[in-house]
Design a protein around this motif. Structure first.
Motif, short mmCIF file in Angstrom:
data_model
loop_
_atom_site.label_atom_id
_atom_site.label_comp_id
_atom_site.label_asym_id
_atom_site.label_seq_id
_atom_site.Cartn_x
_atom_site.Cartn_y
_atom_site.Cartn_z
N VAL A 141 0.84 -1.19 0.00
CA VAL A 141 0.00 0.00 0.00
C VAL A 141 0.88 1.25 0.00
CG1 VAL A 141 -1.73 1.30 1.32
CG2 VAL A 141 -1.88 -1.20 1.18
N VAL A 142 1.98 1.21 0.75
CA VAL A 142 2.95 2.31 0.79
C VAL A 142 4.08 1.99 -0.17
CG1 VAL A 142 4.53 3.63 2.25
CG2 VAL A 142 2.35 2.81 3.18
N GLN A 143 4.31 2.89 -1.14
CA GLN A 143 5.28 2.61 -2.20
C GLN A 143 6.31 3.73 -2.28
OE1 GLN A 143 2.89 2.15 -5.74
NE2 GLN A 143 1.89 0.30 -5.01
N PRO A 144 7.59 3.38 -2.50
CA PRO A 144 8.62 4.41 -2.66
C PRO A 144 8.32 5.32 -3.84
CG PRO A 144 9.62 2.25 -2.32
CD PRO A 144 8.15 2.02 -2.53
N ALA A 145 8.54 6.61 -3.65
CA ALA A 145 8.21 7.58 -4.69
C ALA A 145 9.08 7.43 -5.92
CB ALA A 145 8.35 8.99 -4.13
N GLU A 146 10.25 6.81 -5.79
CA GLU A 146 11.18 6.74 -6.91
C GLU A 146 10.56 6.07 -8.14
OE1 GLU A 146 14.10 3.11 -6.00
OE2 GLU A 146 13.71 4.36 -4.23
N PHE A 147 9.70 5.09 -7.92
CA PHE A 147 9.07 4.43 -9.06
C PHE A 147 8.09 5.37 -9.75
CE2 PHE A 147 10.21 1.06 -6.04
CZ PHE A 147 11.10 0.34 -6.83
N TRP A 148 7.35 6.14 -8.97
CA TRP A 148 6.40 7.10 -9.52
C TRP A 148 7.13 8.27 -10.18
CZ3 TRP A 148 0.89 6.99 -8.93
CH2 TRP A 148 0.43 5.79 -8.34
N GLN A 149 8.34 8.55 -9.71
CA GLN A 149 9.13 9.60 -10.34
C GLN A 149 9.65 9.16 -11.69
OE1 GLN A 149 11.79 10.07 -7.04
NE2 GLN A 149 10.58 11.69 -6.07
N GLU A 150 9.88 7.86 -11.86
CA GLU A 150 10.33 7.34 -13.16
C GLU A 150 9.31 7.62 -14.25
OE1 GLU A 150 12.45 3.55 -13.78
OE2 GLU A 150 12.15 3.23 -11.62
N THR A 151 8.04 7.47 -13.93
CA THR A 151 6.99 7.69 -14.93
C THR A 151 6.52 9.13 -14.96
OG1 THR A 151 5.23 7.13 -13.35
CG2 THR A 151 6.16 5.32 -14.64
N TYR A 184 -2.30 -9.99 -10.74
CA TYR A 184 -3.39 -9.21 -10.15
C TYR A 184 -3.30 -9.22 -8.64
CZ TYR A 184 -6.24 -13.21 -8.53
OH TYR A 184 -6.72 -14.31 -7.86
N GLN A 185 -3.95 -8.24 -8.05
CA GLN A 185 -4.03 -8.18 -6.59
C GLN A 185 -5.41 -7.69 -6.18
OE1 GLN A 185 -1.49 -5.22 -4.78
NE2 GLN A 185 -2.06 -3.62 -6.23
N ILE A 186 -5.81 -8.01 -4.97
CA ILE A 186 -7.00 -7.43 -4.34
C ILE A 186 -6.46 -6.71 -3.12
CG2 ILE A 186 -9.19 -7.88 -3.20
CD1 ILE A 186 -9.49 -10.36 -4.99
N GLN A 187 -6.43 -5.39 -3.19
CA GLN A 187 -5.64 -4.63 -2.24
C GLN A 187 -6.31 -3.29 -1.91
OE1 GLN A 187 -3.73 -4.32 0.20
NE2 GLN A 187 -1.69 -4.79 -0.63
N THR A 188 -5.98 -2.77 -0.73
CA THR A 188 -6.47 -1.46 -0.30
C THR A 188 -5.80 -0.36 -1.12
OG1 THR A 188 -6.87 -2.26 1.94
CG2 THR A 188 -6.63 0.11 1.65
N LYS A 189 -6.60 0.62 -1.52
CA LYS A 189 -6.11 1.78 -2.26
C LYS A 189 -6.54 3.05 -1.52
CE LYS A 189 -4.94 -0.79 -5.91
NZ LYS A 189 -5.42 -2.11 -5.48
N PHE A 190 -5.90 4.16 -1.90
CA PHE A 190 -6.27 5.44 -1.29
C PHE A 190 -6.16 6.55 -2.32
CE2 PHE A 190 -5.91 9.32 1.13
CZ PHE A 190 -6.73 9.11 2.24
N ARG A 191 -7.21 7.33 -2.47
CA ARG A 191 -7.20 8.53 -3.29
C ARG A 191 -7.76 9.67 -2.45
NH1 ARG A 191 -9.50 5.73 -8.78
NH2 ARG A 191 -7.62 4.54 -9.27
N ASP A 192 -7.00 10.71 -2.35
CA ASP A 192 -7.39 11.81 -1.47
C ASP A 192 -8.40 12.71 -2.17
OD1 ASP A 192 -7.51 13.40 0.71
OD2 ASP A 192 -5.48 14.18 0.59
N GLU A 193 -9.61 12.20 -2.29
CA GLU A 193 -10.69 12.94 -2.95
C GLU A 193 -10.90 14.29 -2.26
OE1 GLU A 193 -12.63 12.21 -5.52
OE2 GLU A 193 -12.33 10.07 -5.89
N ARG A 194 -11.11 15.32 -3.07
CA ARG A 194 -11.36 16.64 -2.50
C ARG A 194 -12.64 16.64 -1.68
NH1 ARG A 194 -11.59 21.73 -6.47
NH2 ARG A 194 -9.34 21.28 -6.47
N ARG A 195 -13.66 15.96 -2.22
CA ARG A 195 -14.94 15.94 -1.52
C ARG A 195 -15.48 14.51 -1.50
NH1 ARG A 195 -20.72 18.55 -3.28
NH2 ARG A 195 -21.78 18.26 -1.30
N PHE A 219 -10.38 2.49 -0.26
CA PHE A 219 -11.25 1.50 -0.88
C PHE A 219 -10.43 0.28 -1.24
CE2 PHE A 219 -9.62 4.53 -3.90
CZ PHE A 219 -9.15 3.77 -4.97
N ILE A 220 -11.13 -0.79 -1.57
CA ILE A 220 -10.48 -2.03 -2.00
C ILE A 220 -10.74 -2.20 -3.49
CG2 ILE A 220 -10.37 -4.54 -1.73
CD1 ILE A 220 -11.39 -4.15 1.15
N MET A 221 -9.69 -2.51 -4.21
CA MET A 221 -9.82 -2.71 -5.66
C MET A 221 -9.08 -3.97 -6.07
SD MET A 221 -8.50 -0.28 -8.82
CE MET A 221 -9.80 0.93 -8.68
#
Length: 580
Positions: A73-83, A133-144, A155-157
């Motif tokens: 669920v917690v991922q190092p930012a370096e991978f997201w920085q690559e893309t 595939y995975q069934i895993q908890t996700k998080f999106r910081d929705e404004r509202r 949520f779980i996706m």
């Protein structure tokens, strides 16, 4: 399971912040409990539903050849920085730092991490295709965050990612997933549509959304009742009108329209159909230098029929209009010599690029703004008053009654809730992360990828939006928290009722039926109200009076009245009513 051992917690009233039916009923039925904005505890009754959804998804994913993994669920930012997504994604991506000041993200999805797995582990074309595939908890910081589990922050996706050697193989993997999704949603027992969706910057036609049909749905689904055609509003094509353009029959005239700045108001003032008016939409595109400074701006004029709405996705695909914005008032006045409300393509102050919707291109004697306050032009015609349009495109949302693109009839529109999406990614992530394998020719090649998501915790909410009444939830058998509830009346006072209830409960368990025995000793009205609210689809009532008559009462949650069934036949009757 016996109710006295379980956790049954129902409420008479929904919380004040519950806006949609699913949020109200899930809270009242004790399926979820709010912990914070967009964050919920999944209570035991709700978790049983979620686990059943997961089980169906897992079975069909495994059957389709996908392999389950679990990514953090917690991922190092370096991978997201690559893309580049670490910077490009907005505040919906929750960024955090550890005690050493290193950047991390709370995953909303896992393309980067799974691509990293592939580039380390899948070295040869001989190891392909693969689908993880995975069934895993996700998080999106929705404004509202709102609507309960429909738009929560946590949520779980189920998210899956395919890796293939070339486009043909990737398309084959996509079709395998598309068929697996149809099996999954068929098993859920919900009414749904698989609709063609826009593929965004990736392009191509390989993108489908799976929409649960519900009157409260937030998405418009376009379909043809006479065929299999279905698409979301962004994707649905508006065909050009059939037949040639009518000949001009009116003279061009500058007509007073004091205070009437909208197409609807002008049509009403002039006593004409709204369909004879044309609206002007002014857009702009900016050219920037390496420093991000605007060095050139192009102003565009789009013409749509007065009763039609612009489709921003379609407009963005017009050559030159990618990344468009709406023009400022200053830019409009500079080019048209007039404020918005009376704009049109005639007598401009400065040239603009004109794009005309297919419908407008075949109109005659139409009405548009005169580029003068309180005036419109009537009797406008192509070829006579304006040059024939050079750029004609599909710019609008379809409406009910439009011709179906497959030629099989007219389009209809209904509402839906997106609960799944299958999508061809191509090499977007593999190129960004230099994820390659050795091809059959011995040369490195980028993985062709696809991604496939299902909203595990959103799906029960969508099911409720589709299946409820004024008494509560009506679950399909496949995802109900319990399939059958046995409701003995006066179990604590009658040895016969208790024995019959225990016997039926044991028989149903032995038959593999997911049954709950309500042994709480509640009054009949309160007991029935609980299970109608919770939505257990099959109920059997056992009473002293019924036993003396040799009968029990069976009622499906959708039945208007109970059916009397001989005690000896009740097990067979229930089995006959269960969804296969």
């Amino acid at each position: 399971m016996k109710a006295s051992q379980f956790f049954v917690s129902t409420l008479k009233e929904a919380p004040a912040d519950a806006e949609v039916v699913s949020h109200k009923l899930m809270t009242r039925a004790g399926l979820i409990k709010k912990l914070g904005a967009g964050i919920y505890n999944y209570m035991p009754m709700g978790l049983r539903v979620i686990r059943k959804v997961e089980a169906i998804v897992r079975e069909e994913m495994n059957r389709a050849g996908a392999v389950e993994v679990a990514m953090p669920v917690v991922q190092p930012a370096e991978f997201w920085q690559e893309t580049g997504r670490f910077d490009k994604m907005g505040p919906e991506l929750l960024r955090i730092q550890d005690r050493h000041g290193r950047d991390f993200v709370i995953q909303p999805t896992s393309e980067e991490v799974v691509t990293d797995i592939a580039r380390q582990e899948l070295r040869s074309y001989k190891q392909l295709p693969k689908n993880l595939y995975q069934i895993q908890t996700k998080f999106r910081d929705e404004r509202r965050p709102r609507f309960g589990l429909m738009r929560g922050r946590e949520f779980i996706m189920k998210d899956a990612y395919s890796f293939d050697r070339d486009q043909d193989a990737a398309k084959a993997s996509y079709q395998v997933m598309a068929q697996a999704y149809r099996r999954i949603f068929d098993r859920f027992g919900l009414t749904y549509r698989a609709v063609a969706a826009d593929s965004g910057a990736i392009g191509g036609d390989l993108s489908e959304e799976f929409q649960v049909i519900a009157a409260t749905g937030e998405d418009a689904i376009v379909y043809c009742p006479q065929s299999d055609y279905a698409a979301n509003m962004e994707k649905a094509e508006a065909l050009a009108p059939a037949g040639p353009r009518p000949a001009a029959a009116q003279a061009l005239a500058k007509t007073p329209t004091p205070g009437k700045s909208t197409c609807a108001d002008v049509a009403q003032l002039l006593g004409v159909a709204l369909q004879t008016t044309v609206k002007s939409l002014v857009l702009a595109t900016d050219e920037t230098n390496e420093a991000g400074e605007i060095v050139k701006t192009q102003v565009w004029l789009l013409l749509l029929r007065g009763d039609h709405d612009m489709n921003e996705i379609k407009v963005s695909k017009v050559p030159g209009l990618a990344g468009f914005r709406f023009a400022t008032v200053g830019e409009i006045e500079d080019h048209f010599g007039c404020k918005p409300g009376y704009l049109g393509p005639l007598q401009l102050q400065k040239p603009v690029k004109l794009v005309v919707d297919r419908e407008v291109a075949v109109m005659a004697d139409w009405i548009c703004g005169a580029n003068a306050i309180d005036f419109h032009m009537t009797g406008v015609n192509w070829g006579r008053d304006l040059p024939e349009p050079e750029v004609v495109a599909d710019l609008r949302n379809v409406v009910a009654g439009d011709r179906s693109p497959d030629g099989q009839g007219e389009l209809a529109i209904e509402r839906g809730i997106e609960v799944g999406h299958v999508f061809y990614l191509g090499t977007k992530y593999s190129k960004a992360m230099n994820a390659t394998f050795l091809g059959e020719d011995g040369k490195p090649a980028f993985f062709e990828m696809g991604c496939y998501g299902i909203g595990i915790t959103r799906l029960p909410a969508a099911a409720i939006e589709q299946n409820h009444d004024d008494r509560g939830i009506i679950w399909p058998d496949a995802i109900a928290p319990f399939t059958v509830v046995v409701c003995p009346i006066g179990m604590d006072r009658s040895a016969e009722v208790k024995a019959a209830a225990e016997q039926l409960y044991g028989d149903l368990l032995a038959a593999g039926v997911d049954v709950l025995l309500d042994d709480r000793g509640e009054r009949p009205g309160a007991m029935f109200a609980d299970w109608e609210l919770i939505g257990v689809p099959h109920r059997v009532v056992i009473s002293d009076r019924g036993l003396k008559e040799g009968q029990l009462e069976y009622q499906h949650r959708r039945d208007t009245a109970a059916t009397k069934v001989a005690t000896a036949d009740i097990l067979a009757h229930i089995k006959g009513r269960l969804t296969p």
